[in-house]
Design a protein around this motif. Structure first.
Motif, short mmCIF file in Angstrom:
data_model
loop_
_atom_site.label_atom_id
_atom_site.label_comp_id
_atom_site.label_asym_id
_atom_site.label_seq_id
_atom_site.Cartn_x
_atom_site.Cartn_y
_atom_site.Cartn_z
N UNK A 81 69.35 15.67 -8.63
CA UNK A 81 69.33 16.68 -9.68
C UNK A 81 69.09 16.05 -11.05
N UNK A 82 68.89 14.74 -11.08
CA UNK A 82 68.84 14.02 -12.34
C UNK A 82 67.45 13.83 -12.93
N UNK A 83 67.43 12.99 -13.95
CA UNK A 83 66.20 12.65 -14.65
C UNK A 83 65.27 11.90 -13.71
N UNK A 84 64.03 12.32 -13.67
CA UNK A 84 63.05 11.69 -12.78
C UNK A 84 63.05 12.29 -11.40
N UNK A 85 63.99 13.19 -11.11
CA UNK A 85 64.03 13.87 -9.81
C UNK A 85 63.85 15.37 -10.04
N UNK A 86 64.94 16.07 -10.44
CA UNK A 86 64.84 17.51 -10.69
C UNK A 86 64.01 17.79 -11.94
N UNK A 87 64.14 16.92 -12.93
CA UNK A 87 63.39 17.10 -14.19
C UNK A 87 62.58 15.84 -14.48
N UNK A 88 61.38 16.00 -15.04
CA UNK A 88 60.59 14.82 -15.42
C UNK A 88 61.27 14.08 -16.56
N UNK A 89 61.03 12.79 -16.63
CA UNK A 89 61.58 11.97 -17.71
C UNK A 89 60.92 12.35 -19.03
N UNK A 90 61.73 12.43 -20.08
CA UNK A 90 61.17 12.70 -21.40
C UNK A 90 60.28 11.54 -21.87
N UNK A 91 60.48 10.35 -21.34
CA UNK A 91 59.60 9.24 -21.70
C UNK A 91 58.15 9.55 -21.36
N UNK A 92 57.94 10.41 -20.35
CA UNK A 92 56.57 10.79 -19.98
C UNK A 92 55.90 11.63 -21.06
N UNK A 93 56.68 12.20 -21.97
CA UNK A 93 56.14 13.03 -23.05
C UNK A 93 55.89 12.24 -24.33
N UNK A 94 56.29 10.99 -24.38
CA UNK A 94 56.23 10.23 -25.63
C UNK A 94 54.81 9.95 -26.07
#
Length: 194
Positions: A80-93
């Protein structure tokens, strides 16, 4: 001291570029008076934070209950965490932030660093209830000094996440944030350069 959301939204923080779909839930002036170059000290203090160190017995109990419920109900499952349920915000940088410093790893808090600049740190966490962002900034105050400022941005996970955030709101504002602010101030003062 609790601040209006505009104390965060009216500043040109870089987090606005990567998290426009997150709602600002809380903004706090941190009791961390300092000079223009003291932000790295605040970043290190937060990276070493622990919910179990809160000076308030009520806050420690609330965190213990939350972590126990999360374990029992699977809210904090890594899936359910970052990189699993939600994409990493680093991908938006944008490129300049992606190529810059990430920020420190957190010892005991469930945050993943996203980016670090001279006056801004952003970290994220996610579970089955929310995708959250912790933003620390270093701001000049009205007296010409500097202090930290903390913003909490959240994207609830559906109706359950919205209900969860509504249910914990009074607890955050009455029992968690006030002692947390006192603890941040005490630690800041205790670790001040001599």
């Amino acid at each position: 001291m609790k601040l209006p959301n505009s104390a965060h939204t009216d500043r040109p923080w870089r987090v606005h570029e990567i998290a426009p779909d997150f709602r600002v839930y809380d903004v706090w002036a941190l009791p961390t008076p300092g000079g223009p170059d003291d932000f790295p000290r605040l970043v290190q203090q937060f990276a070493g934070g622990d919910t179990g160190d809160n000076s308030s017995g009520i806050a420690r109990l609330l965190f213990a209950i939350r972590w126990k419920l999360g374990a029992l109900l699977g809210w904090d499952d890594p899936k359910a965490g970052v990189g699993s349920r939600v994409p990493k915000l680093r991908d938006r940088l944008p490129a300049d932030l992606r190529e810059g410093p990430v920020g420190p790893e957190y010892d005991k808090l469930p945050f993943t660093p996203v980016f670090l600049t001279d006056d801004e740190l952003v970290a994220e966490m996610a579970n089955k209830t929310v995708h959250g962002v912790l933003q620390l900034g270093w701001v000049q105050d009205e007296d010409g000094g500097y202090r930290g400022q903390m913003a909490v941005l959240v994207k609830p996970n559906g109706l359950f996440g919205k209900a969860y955030m509504a249910a914990i709101g009074p607890f955050r504002h009455l029992f968690v944030y006030p002692p947390l602010m006192r603890d941040i101030g005490r630690e800041w003062k205790a670790n001040a350069p001599r």
